[in-house]
Design a protein around this motif. Structure first.
Motif, PDB file in Angstrom:
ATOM      1  N   GLU A 196       0.782  -1.220   0.160  1.00 38.40           N
ATOM      2  CA  GLU A 196      -0.082  -0.054   0.070  1.00 38.40           C
ATOM      3  C   GLU A 196       0.853   1.503  -0.280  1.00 38.40           C
ATOM      4  O   GLU A 196       2.290   1.446   1.107  1.00 38.40           O
ATOM      5  CB  GLU A 196      -0.671   0.005   1.057  1.00 38.40           C
ATOM      6  CG  GLU A 196      -2.236  -0.677   1.072  1.00 38.40           C
ATOM      7  CD  GLU A 196      -3.540  -0.637   2.427  1.00 38.40           C
ATOM      8  OE1 GLU A 196      -2.440   0.233   2.953  1.00 38.40           O
ATOM      9  OE2 GLU A 196      -4.195  -1.862   2.472  1.00 38.40           O
ATOM     10  N   VAL A 208       1.291   5.055   0.855  1.00 36.94           N
ATOM     11  CA  VAL A 208       1.699   5.457   2.780  1.00 36.94           C
ATOM     12  C   VAL A 208       0.875   7.167   2.012  1.00 36.94           C
ATOM     13  O   VAL A 208       2.323   7.761   1.253  1.00 36.94           O
ATOM     14  CB  VAL A 208       2.885   5.318   3.144  1.00 36.94           C
ATOM     15  CG1 VAL A 208       2.968   6.716   4.535  1.00 36.94           C
ATOM     16  CG2 VAL A 208       3.318   4.478   3.582  1.00 36.94           C
ATOM     17  N   ASP A 209       0.795   7.211   2.871  1.00 35.53           N
ATOM     18  CA  ASP A 209       0.253   9.439   2.676  1.00 35.53           C
ATOM     19  C   ASP A 209       1.688   9.906   3.060  1.00 35.53           C
ATOM     20  O   ASP A 209       2.307   9.375   3.733  1.00 35.53           O
ATOM     21  CB  ASP A 209      -0.431  10.011   3.462  1.00 35.53           C
ATOM     22  CG  ASP A 209      -1.427   9.520   3.027  1.00 35.53           C
ATOM     23  OD1 ASP A 209      -2.091   8.890   2.041  1.00 35.53           O
ATOM     24  OD2 ASP A 209      -3.195   9.345   3.817  1.00 35.53           O
ATOM     25  N   GLY A 210       2.323  10.924   2.291  1.00 37.33           N
ATOM     26  CA  GLY A 210       3.728  11.575   2.022  1.00 37.33           C
ATOM     27  C   GLY A 210       4.418  11.293   1.134  1.00 37.33           C
ATOM     28  O   GLY A 210       5.166  11.159   1.982  1.00 37.33           O
ATOM     29  N   GLN A 258      10.201   4.403   2.965  1.00 39.08           N
ATOM     30  CA  GLN A 258      10.012   5.971   3.279  1.00 39.08           C
ATOM     31  C   GLN A 258      11.992   6.505   2.813  1.00 39.08           C
ATOM     32  O   GLN A 258      12.883   6.349   3.787  1.00 39.08           O
ATOM     33  CB  GLN A 258       9.177   6.810   3.751  1.00 39.08           C
ATOM     34  CG  GLN A 258       8.785   8.132   3.457  1.00 39.08           C
ATOM     35  CD  GLN A 258       8.003   8.248   4.683  1.00 39.08           C
ATOM     36  OE1 GLN A 258       7.868   7.862   5.731  1.00 39.08           O
ATOM     37  NE2 GLN A 258       7.042   9.555   3.975  1.00 39.08           N
ATOM     38  N   ASP A 279       7.959  -0.561   6.789  1.00 42.03           N
ATOM     39  CA  ASP A 279       7.711   0.394   6.072  1.00 42.03           C
ATOM     40  C   ASP A 279       8.532   1.210   5.033  1.00 42.03           C
ATOM     41  O   ASP A 279      10.052   1.643   6.090  1.00 42.03           O
ATOM     42  CB  ASP A 279       7.061   1.896   7.478  1.00 42.03           C
ATOM     43  CG  ASP A 279       6.197   1.926   7.534  1.00 42.03           C
ATOM     44  OD1 ASP A 279       5.088   0.967   7.292  1.00 42.03           O
ATOM     45  OD2 ASP A 279       5.928   2.189   9.120  1.00 42.03           O
TER      46      ASP A 279
END
Length: 112
Positions: A65, A67-69, A86, A84
């Motif tokens: 999925e 992630v926002d941002g 990022q 995660d």
């Protein structure tokens, strides 16, 4: 009617996984890693590695999925393990330290 039931069950499971992940994120990750590859490339690689039935058997699962941002989350059924990704930083979380968690860590390390 069946389609509605399946869709509702999927939403309920996603909600449970989301709360488990949010709770885990309030603590330190099990392991933090780094990669020079693009976040999407790493996330897709981890997803594929975690879906390997030859390694994980019936526990093989991997869902991706955004992630926002920015970044991505790859998680297993019930979010027992998730990562995660990022900005080249990979934060690996596990609900319970076990041989499966260690094996998932080894699988994701091949994606760095």
């Amino acid at each position: 009617m069946r389609i509605c039931m399946v869709a509702l069950a999927g939403l309920l499971l996603a909600g449970c996984a989301g709360s488990t992940m949010n709770q885990a994120r309030t603590q330190s990750p099990y392991k933090t890693l780094a990669s020079n590859k693009a976040d999407l490339v790493v996330a897709q690689c981890v997803q594929f590695a975690w879906q390997d039935e030859a390694v994980f058997g019936v526990d093989a699962s991997g869902y991706l999925e955004p992630v926002d941002g920015g970044g991505f989350t790859v998680y297993t059924r019930s979010a027992e393990s998730f990562i995660d990704v990022q900005g080249g930083v990979l934060k690996y979380y596990v609900v319970q330290d076990s041989w499966v968690a260690t094996r998932r860590l080894a699988a994701l390390a091949t994606c760095l």
